[in-house]
Structure formats: structure tokens, C-alpha cells
Scaffold this motif. Structure first.
Motif, PDB file in Angstrom:
ATOM      1  N   LEU A   1      49.668  30.064 -95.961  1.00  0.00           N
ATOM      2  CA  LEU A   1      50.795  29.844 -96.860  1.00  0.00           C
ATOM      3  C   LEU A   1      51.626  31.114 -97.027  1.00  0.00           C
ATOM      4  O   LEU A   1      52.859  31.055 -97.151  1.00  0.00           O
ATOM      5  CB  LEU A   1      50.289  29.352 -98.217  1.00  0.00           C
ATOM      6  N   ARG A   2      50.972  32.259 -97.011  1.00  0.00           N
ATOM      7  CA  ARG A   2      51.726  33.520 -97.053  1.00  0.00           C
ATOM      8  C   ARG A   2      52.586  33.666 -95.798  1.00  0.00           C
ATOM      9  O   ARG A   2      53.732  34.114 -95.861  1.00  0.00           O
ATOM     10  CB  ARG A   2      50.769  34.703 -97.172  1.00  0.00           C
ATOM     11  N   VAL A   3      52.037  33.290 -94.647  1.00  0.00           N
ATOM     12  CA  VAL A   3      52.823  33.317 -93.412  1.00  0.00           C
ATOM     13  C   VAL A   3      53.999  32.345 -93.532  1.00  0.00           C
ATOM     14  O   VAL A   3      55.128  32.663 -93.134  1.00  0.00           O
ATOM     15  CB  VAL A   3      51.941  32.968 -92.198  1.00  0.00           C
ATOM     16  N   ALA A   4      53.739  31.166 -94.088  1.00  0.00           N
ATOM     17  CA  ALA A   4      54.812  30.177 -94.257  1.00  0.00           C
ATOM     18  C   ALA A   4      55.894  30.694 -95.186  1.00  0.00           C
ATOM     19  O   ALA A   4      57.086  30.401 -94.991  1.00  0.00           O
ATOM     20  CB  ALA A   4      54.233  28.866 -94.797  1.00  0.00           C
ATOM     21  N   GLU A   5      55.521  31.462 -96.202  1.00  0.00           N
ATOM     22  CA  GLU A   5      56.504  32.057 -97.108  1.00  0.00           C
ATOM     23  C   GLU A   5      57.413  33.013 -96.339  1.00  0.00           C
ATOM     24  O   GLU A   5      58.642  33.009 -96.495  1.00  0.00           O
ATOM     25  CB  GLU A   5      55.784  32.810 -98.223  1.00  0.00           C
TER      26      GLU A   5
ATOM     27  N   HIS B   1      39.697  28.263 -98.305  1.00  0.00           N
ATOM     28  CA  HIS B   1      40.870  28.467 -99.151  1.00  0.00           C
ATOM     29  C   HIS B   1      41.563  29.793 -98.802  1.00  0.00           C
ATOM     30  O   HIS B   1      42.790  29.899 -98.894  1.00  0.00           O
ATOM     31  CB  HIS B   1      40.483  28.461-100.628  1.00  0.00           C
ATOM     32  N   ALA B   2      40.772  30.792 -98.418  1.00  0.00           N
ATOM     33  CA  ALA B   2      41.374  32.059 -98.014  1.00  0.00           C
ATOM     34  C   ALA B   2      42.238  31.854 -96.772  1.00  0.00           C
ATOM     35  O   ALA B   2      43.326  32.429 -96.649  1.00  0.00           O
ATOM     36  CB  ALA B   2      40.283  33.097 -97.740  1.00  0.00           C
ATOM     37  N   ALA B   3      41.764  31.009 -95.841  1.00  0.00           N
ATOM     38  CA  ALA B   3      42.557  30.715 -94.641  1.00  0.00           C
ATOM     39  C   ALA B   3      43.826  29.952 -95.008  1.00  0.00           C
ATOM     40  O   ALA B   3      44.906  30.205 -94.447  1.00  0.00           O
ATOM     41  CB  ALA B   3      41.712  29.918 -93.652  1.00  0.00           C
ATOM     42  N   MET B   4      43.709  29.015 -95.951  1.00  0.00           N
ATOM     43  CA  MET B   4      44.891  28.255 -96.378  1.00  0.00           C
ATOM     44  C   MET B   4      45.898  29.173 -97.077  1.00  0.00           C
ATOM     45  O   MET B   4      47.111  29.071 -96.868  1.00  0.00           O
ATOM     46  CB  MET B   4      44.485  27.131 -97.335  1.00  0.00           C
ATOM     47  N   ARG B   5      45.386  30.071 -97.902  1.00  0.00           N
ATOM     48  CA  ARG B   5      46.258  31.004 -98.603  1.00  0.00           C
ATOM     49  C   ARG B   5      46.962  31.926 -97.610  1.00  0.00           C
ATOM     50  O   ARG B   5      48.159  32.222 -97.731  1.00  0.00           O
ATOM     51  CB  ARG B   5      45.435  31.813 -99.602  1.00  0.00           C
ATOM     52  N   HIS B   6      46.222  32.381 -96.589  1.00  0.00           N
ATOM     53  CA  HIS B   6      46.807  33.237 -95.558  1.00  0.00           C
ATOM     54  C   HIS B   6      47.916  32.478 -94.811  1.00  0.00           C
ATOM     55  O   HIS B   6      48.999  33.021 -94.569  1.00  0.00           O
ATOM     56  CB  HIS B   6      45.706  33.669 -94.588  1.00  0.00           C
TER      57      HIS B   6
ATOM     58  N   GLU C   1      63.687  23.786 -97.664  1.00  0.00           N
ATOM     59  CA  GLU C   1      63.131  23.068 -98.817  1.00  0.00           C
ATOM     60  C   GLU C   1      61.984  23.873 -99.417  1.00  0.00           C
ATOM     61  O   GLU C   1      61.140  24.397 -98.712  1.00  0.00           O
ATOM     62  CB  GLU C   1      62.658  21.688 -98.334  1.00  0.00           C
ATOM     63  N   ALA C   2      61.990  24.013-100.746  1.00  0.00           N
ATOM     64  CA  ALA C   2      61.010  24.876-101.413  1.00  0.00           C
ATOM     65  C   ALA C   2      60.014  24.114-102.268  1.00  0.00           C
ATOM     66  O   ALA C   2      59.021  24.685-102.706  1.00  0.00           O
ATOM     67  CB  ALA C   2      61.729  25.902-102.292  1.00  0.00           C
ATOM     68  N   ALA C   3      60.246  22.812-102.500  1.00  0.00           N
ATOM     69  CA  ALA C   3      59.350  22.063-103.381  1.00  0.00           C
ATOM     70  C   ALA C   3      57.932  22.011-102.813  1.00  0.00           C
ATOM     71  O   ALA C   3      56.947  22.147-103.552  1.00  0.00           O
ATOM     72  CB  ALA C   3      59.892  20.652-103.603  1.00  0.00           C
ATOM     73  N   SER C   4      57.811  21.820-101.494  1.00  0.00           N
ATOM     74  CA  SER C   4      56.473  21.749-100.899  1.00  0.00           C
ATOM     75  C   SER C   4      55.760  23.094-101.012  1.00  0.00           C
ATOM     76  O   SER C   4      54.536  23.150-101.190  1.00  0.00           O
ATOM     77  CB  SER C   4      56.565  21.316 -99.432  1.00  0.00           C
ATOM     78  N   LEU C   5      56.521  24.184-100.926  1.00  0.00           N
ATOM     79  CA  LEU C   5      55.932  25.513-101.072  1.00  0.00           C
ATOM     80  C   LEU C   5      55.396  25.709-102.490  1.00  0.00           C
ATOM     81  O   LEU C   5      54.274  26.203-102.686  1.00  0.00           O
ATOM     82  CB  LEU C   5      56.979  26.570-100.743  1.00  0.00           C
ATOM     83  N   GLN C   6      56.184  25.295-103.477  1.00  0.00           N
ATOM     84  CA  GLN C   6      55.749  25.402-104.867  1.00  0.00           C
ATOM     85  C   GLN C   6      54.486  24.570-105.106  1.00  0.00           C
ATOM     86  O   GLN C   6      53.544  25.009-105.763  1.00  0.00           O
ATOM     87  CB  GLN C   6      56.868  24.907-105.790  1.00  0.00           C
ATOM     88  N   GLU C   7      54.484  23.356-104.547  1.00  0.00           N
ATOM     89  CA  GLU C   7      53.325  22.481-104.733  1.00  0.00           C
ATOM     90  C   GLU C   7      52.081  23.081-104.090  1.00  0.00           C
ATOM     91  O   GLU C   7      50.982  23.033-104.656  1.00  0.00           O
ATOM     92  CB  GLU C   7      53.610  21.100-104.140  1.00  0.00           C
ATOM     93  N   ALA C   8      52.241  23.648-102.890  1.00  0.00           N
ATOM     94  CA  ALA C   8      51.089  24.218-102.195  1.00  0.00           C
ATOM     95  C   ALA C   8      50.494  25.390-102.970  1.00  0.00           C
ATOM     96  O   ALA C   8      49.271  25.511-103.090  1.00  0.00           O
ATOM     97  CB  ALA C   8      51.498  24.664-100.790  1.00  0.00           C
TER      98      ALA C   8
END
Length: 649
Positions: free
Chosen positions: A230-234, A223-228, A200-207
């Protein structure tokens, strides 16, 4: 029941329990209760209802804003609704003035809302306030007081939510990133699935959207930690695509050696690890803890042993993309969570799009043009609300503004969105009025008790707002019925009127679409072509990345992947809409694709996207078939583009 009806009902009554927000509901309902309590103590119940209206309008858009932007959003809504409240009272006693004001303001604010998320929040809340205050038909002399009460309720709610209650100021950023990991864990619980399976990609787009908003309005080290994370999640999303494909072949290839049971256990363990990561993200400290790392290590050793045993028994060579290889890759990606995050200003931030500054963007709106679908919708929207106002006034319908308000919240630019929101609104209203009627019949509450019950309805409204529109509609109906009954109107009248006018308002919105339709299905072929072209470009960049892993190629692949994903999701939405639209919509454009054919093309697009994502995850890692798989993916997307060419007339 036909598939079209099933899809319509599923879309209309969708509910996500993970988005239930009781703590947010409690905070927001307290801000709404205070005006009611204070006004009640002073003997002015109606004043409390107006203040509560201001608090309600402020709290709902606040729930979809990041912390750095909430104050601006809430102040904008507070002042916008106060101004429109005064206008509503001034024109309320004149049928002509009310009709003209609602028509013009609704048209303008719909155009204004296209300028951004803040504009949309201000526009919706202000339009609804104008409709309600004009419908109450208060004396024009009360306009300043009404505006001040709405403003006071909004500012009180703003103070409570932005100053007193921000216990977790980055909760939305955390929850949006955590939801990506939770959705990936959910995918594992449903394996095995088909080869075209995509996480599922909708949650990724929203994040990414949430972090983009945060980046534009106050970046914090967290936010830098959250972005990091999210990159791992990608990267995990890409790896899980390959893992899901390998899971099917692995079970089949070594089913004689207990592969089914071992694969199921592997999925449970990996799902538990992803849920642990999601929990750490919600705490604001993304991490792959030592226990989870040890669990995956033991599981990996067991899978490798099972594969070696099966190979030694004469079952043939292991599949090139074996389950153990994908699990090792996933473990490596998860270990990156424990590395220091890179600050976003030092690298190209392709996934995050920074919105314009709030106060600068607040006054921007697209230039109106009749060629624009948004302009035509704005005009239609204003005319529909004006017509509803005129009819309810001429027919002297009690509380006729409920009909207009329903049309305002249901009518959207797309037919399918209007249809599903209309069904959700009607179904939710039906549940709300029946529950309200049952409670009133059983308990016979006093007016004071009804006031408190309205606060409970408000709590449910806020808590259910992100979870599902039908549930939100039921909750806000409870709030409205109890609040108006507390003001002295007969409960039976409130229940009957609310239900009847909701039905009529939904029919008005749907009728407007059928008379002047905007069909999404006419653009199905174009949406699929655009997605396939983006996929082709993505595969070209992956070829460069396979030949040479560099920072430039990694960033280029990230950009191409993000664009391909966005256009594929848009195509998926258009295809789903084409299934739910009336069949006559296919006659609206030449070469329109029948829904069944569009779905077949979408499945091919998804299958190829899954292969592309798995290729991306393997870049720089020891897999053996990258070149052959890439060539096959490119051939598939070329064939899809050829098939999507319109037939010669």
C-alpha cells in the motif's frame, strides 16, 4: 434532466461489480438456511424465521470486518439483537410501550453508534431487530424463546463464519489493497484527461482504514506485506498523477511522430502490469514479476527512442516531465514491491490509525451535547421512528413495521445521504417486489419451495451487500417476500404492502429532514479552506523534502499528504452535497458558496493537489523543475485561500 438530478440518481443507483462477493454470499446464506431447514423439519417455520433473522444480522456487519475482529463483532451483534428481540416481544402488544421503547432505544443506539464501527454494527442490527419483533406483536410469554432463537441463529452463523469458513482469513485486507492497484489500472484506460486529474483516492483511504483495524486487533506478517504494497501504491498514485499530466503534453508535442498510438499502447501495457500486481496482492504475495518488469523495460526503451527521434527531427527539447521519465519512476517504485517489508512497529505509522480495543471501545460512546450534530440527529432519529410506530399502530396498518424499518435504514444525518438511500431503497424494493411477483405468478411455488427461494434471496443479499445499496435492497426484498409468503401470508398482500410501506417510510425519513434539516452546503467554504490550508502545509513540507531527503522529512511528507488528501476528499463530498441539496439551503448561512463557485474552487484545489503529488513523487529523483513547480503550487494555493475569504458584510 438537470445536473442535480443526474448526480442524485448516479449516487443512489451506484453499483460496483468488482465488489460482488458470491463466495461470501454462499457462506453466509448457508448459515441462514440451517435455522429454516431445522425448524421446518420440526414443524415450526416461524422459529426458523427468527433464527434466520439472527443469522442475517450477524452476517452483514461481518462482511466489513477484518478477520481478527470478526468474532468480537459477531458475538456483540448476536447478544445485542437477542436482548432487543426479547424487549420487542415484551412491548409488542402495547402501542404506547412499543412507541416509547423504539423512540428511546433508537435514540440511545444512534448515540452509541457514534463511538466506533463496532458500536454502529451492534446499534443498527439491534434497532432493526427491535422494530421487527415489536411489529410482529407476539405473545409476551414468547419473549425468552424469541430471544433464544435470535441468539441461536446468530451464534450458529458466528460459528460457521468464524470457525468453519475462514478459508482466507485476510481476504478483506488483500482485496482492499488490490482494489487500489485495480483503480490505478482503470485510470490508465481513460487517458488522456485534464490537468487537474487525480487518481481515485477512496479505495486508498479504505485500504489504510482496513489495515488500521487489522493493526489494532491482531497483526500478522502478511499485514506487513500488505502495508508495504500500500505504501508503494501511495507512491504510484503520486507518480501516476504526473504521468497523466505528461501524457497530455507528450501526445501534443510529438503528435507528428505517432505519439498518440504509442501513448495508448504504453497505457495498456502499464495497466496490465498494475492488474498483475493487483492479482498478486489478492493471493497474499505482492510482487512485481520478471515478465512485467521486462515488459516495462521494453516499453521504456521504445519511449526513449521515440523521444530521441522526435528531438533529432527538430521538434524541440523534450518536456522536463517526459513520459519516459515518469515510466522509469513508476518502474522503480514497482520494483520496491520485491523488497522485504518493514514491520510497522519500527517506524512512525502515520496513515494507519489504530482503533481502540474492541471490548474496551464497545462500551464507549460520545458524551451527549445538544451542540453536537450527532446528538441532534439521534434525537430526531428516535422521534421519527417512534412517530412511525405510533401512526402505523393507531391506523392498524398490516406489517406496519416495514414502514418504520425503511425509515430506520434510510434516515441519516445528512440530507443528501437520506435522499439517495431513500431512492435506492425504493428503486431496489420496486425491482425486488416485481421480480418476486413475476416468479410467483410463473411458477406457483409451494411453501417449501418458497422457503428455498428465500435462501436464494439471502444469498443475493449477502453477495450484493458491498456492491451497491439499490441492488442490496432488491435482494433483501426478494428474501423478505419469499420468507413471509412461506409462512402462509398471501403473496399478493406481501408484494403490495412491501412496496407501499417502503415508499411511505422513505417519505417519512425525507420529510423529517425537510422539517428539521441539516445542510452540508453551509459548510462548503469552511471545508474548502481547511483543505487548502492542509495543502499549503503539505507543500511546505515538500520544500523541506526537496532540500534534504531524510527519514524524518519522508515521514513528515507522508503525514502531510495523508491529511491533505483526507480534507480534500471531505471538501469534495461537501461540494457534491451542495449541488444535490435544494437551493434554499444556501440561505441557511451567511457567505455560503453557490455550487458553481464551489466547484470552481474544488477544481483549483484538485489541480494543485495533482501538482503537489507529482512533486512528491519526484523527490530524490532527477527531474529539473522542482523549485519552479513548487513555487507555482504555493502561489496557487495562496491565491485560493485569499479567494475563499468571506466577503465583508
Amino acid at each position: 434532466m438537470t445536473r442535480r438530478r443526474v448526480l442524485v440518481l448516479k449516487s443512489a443507483f451506484a453499483f460496483d461489480p468488482a465488489k460482488w462477493r458470491p463466495l461470501s454470499g454462499l457462506r453466509s446464506s448457508l448459515g441462514l438456511a440451517l435455522p429454516i431447514v431445522l425448524a421446518g423439519l420440526g414443524g415450526h417455520t416461524a422459529w426458523g424465521i427468527l433464527g434466520a433473522n439472527g443469522a442475517l444480522n450477524v452476517a452483514l456487519p461481518n462482511m466489513n470486518s477484518v478477520a481478527a475482529r470478526r468474532l468480537q463483532v459477531m458475538l456483540s451483534v448476536s447478544f445485542g439483537t437477542a436482548l432487543l428481540a426479547m424487549l420487542g416481544v415484551l412491548v409488542g402488544q402495547s402501542t404506547l410501550a412499543s412507541t416509547l421503547a423504539i423512540t428511546l432505544v433508537a435514540t440511545f443506539l444512534t448515540l452509541y453508534g457514534a463511538g466506533g464501527a463496532v458500536n454502529t454494527s451492534v446499534g443498527i442490527a439491534s434497532t432493526n431487530t427491535l422494530i421487527v419483533l415489536a411489529g410482529l406483536q407476539l405473545p409476551p410469554s414468547s419473549a425468552p424463546l424469541s430471544g433464544l432463537l435470535v441468539l441461536g441463529g446468530g451464534l450458529l452463523q458466528t460459528f460457521l463464519l468464524a470457525v468453519v469458513w475462514p478459508l482466507s482469513p485476510r481476504r478483506r485486507e488483500r482485496s482492499s489493497v488490490a482494489q487500489v492497484y485495480a483503480s490505478q489500472a482503470e485510470l490508465l484506460s481513460h487517458l488522456p484527461l485534464g490537468p487537474e486529474t487525480l487518481p481515485e483516492a477512496a479505495s486508498l483511504q479504505e485500504a489504510w482504514s482496513v489495515l488500521g483495524e487489522a493493526r489494532g486487533h491482531g497483526w500478522h506478517p502478511e499485514h506487513a506485506a500488505m502495508r508495504h504494497a500500500l505504501r508503494v501504491a501511495e507512491g504510484l498514485r503520486a507518480a501516476l498523477t504526473g504521468y497523466a499530466r505528461a501524457d497530455v503534453g507528450w501526445r501534443e508535442q510529438w503528435k507528428e511522430h505517432g505519439a498518440e498510438a504509442l501513448a495508448q499502447r504504453a497505457n495498456r501495457v502499464l495497466g496490465g502490469v498494475l492488474r498483475q500486481v493487483a492479482a498478486s496482492v489478492r493471493r497474499g504475495r505482492p510482487a512485481f514479476d520478471a515478465e512485467s518488469e521486462q515488459q516495462l523495460g521494453r516499453l521504456l526503451a521504445e519511449l526513449e527512442q521515440a523521444e530521441a527521434t522526435a528531438q533529432a527531427s527538430g521538434q524541440g527539447e523534450p518536456a522536463p516531465a517526459s513520459l519516459s521519465q515518469w515510466l522509469r519512476l513508476i518502474s522503480q517504485l514497482l520494483s520496491d514491491l520485491n523488497q522485504p517489508p518493514v514491520q510497522p512497529l519500527d517506524v512512525a505509522e502515520d496513515e494507519v490509525t489504530s482503533p481502540p480495543p474492541v471490548w474496551g471501545g464497545l462500551w464507549q460512546m460520545p458524551r451527549p451535547s445538544w451542540e453536537s450534530a450527532s446528538t441532534r440527529h439521534a434525537v430526531k432519529y428516535g422521534l421519527v421512528l417512534g412517530l412511525g410506530t405510533l401512526l402505523t399502530r393507531l391506523l392498524h396498518v398490516p406489517h406496519g413495521y416495514w414502514l418504520v424499518l425503511t425509515a430506520a435504514v434510510v434516515l441519516r444525518q445528512e440530507y443528501v445521504t437520506t435522499l439517495t438511500r431513500g431512492l435506492a431503497r425504493l428503486g431496489g424494493t420496486l425491482v425486488g417486489v416485481l421480480l418476486a411477483a413475476l416468479l410467483i405468478w410463473v411458477f406457483h411455488p409451494t411453501q417449501t419451495e418458497l422457503s428455498w427461494w428465500s435462501v436464494v434471496g439471502a444469498f443475493l443479499t449477502f453477495a450484493l451487500f458491498p456492491a451497491g445499496y439499490a441492488a442490496f435492497s432488491a435482494a433483501i426484498t426478494l428474501y423478505v417476500v419469499f420468507a413471509i409468503a412461506a409462512s402462509g401470508l398471501s403473496e399478493d398482500v406481501v408484494v403490495e404492502l412491501r412496496l407501499a410501506l417502503t415508499l411511505l417510510g422513505g417519505l417519512l425519513a425525507l420529510g423529517a429532514h425537510l422539517l428539521y434539516p441539516t445542510w452540508q452546503s453551509v459548510g462548503t467554504r469552511g471545508a474548502l479552506q481547511a483543505a487548502a490550508l492542509a495543502q499549503r502545509d503539505y507543500l511546505d513540507v515538500l520544500g523541506l523534502l526537496q532540500r534534504h531527503v531524510s527519514v524524518h522529512n519522508i515521514e513528515a511528507a507522508s503525514r502531510a499528504r495523508s491529511r491533505a488528501r483526507q480534507l480534500r476528499l471531505q471538501a469534495e463530498g461537501v461540494v457534491q452535497a451542495s449541488i444535490m441539496e435544494p437551493r434554499r439551503s444556501l440561505n441557511a448561512a451567511p457567505n455560503a458558496l453557490p455550487p458553481a463557485q464551489a466547484q470552481a474552487y474544488l477544481q483549483r484545489l484538485n489541480a494543485n493537489a495533482a501538482l503537489g503529488l507529482s512533486l512528491h513523487a519526484r523527490a530524490g529523483h532527477p527531474f529539473a523543475t522542482e523549485a519552479a513547480d513548487l513555487a507555482r503550487a504555493k502561489a496557487d494555493v495562496r491565491a485560493l485561500l485569499e479567494d475563499l475569504q468571506p466577503e465583508a458584510q
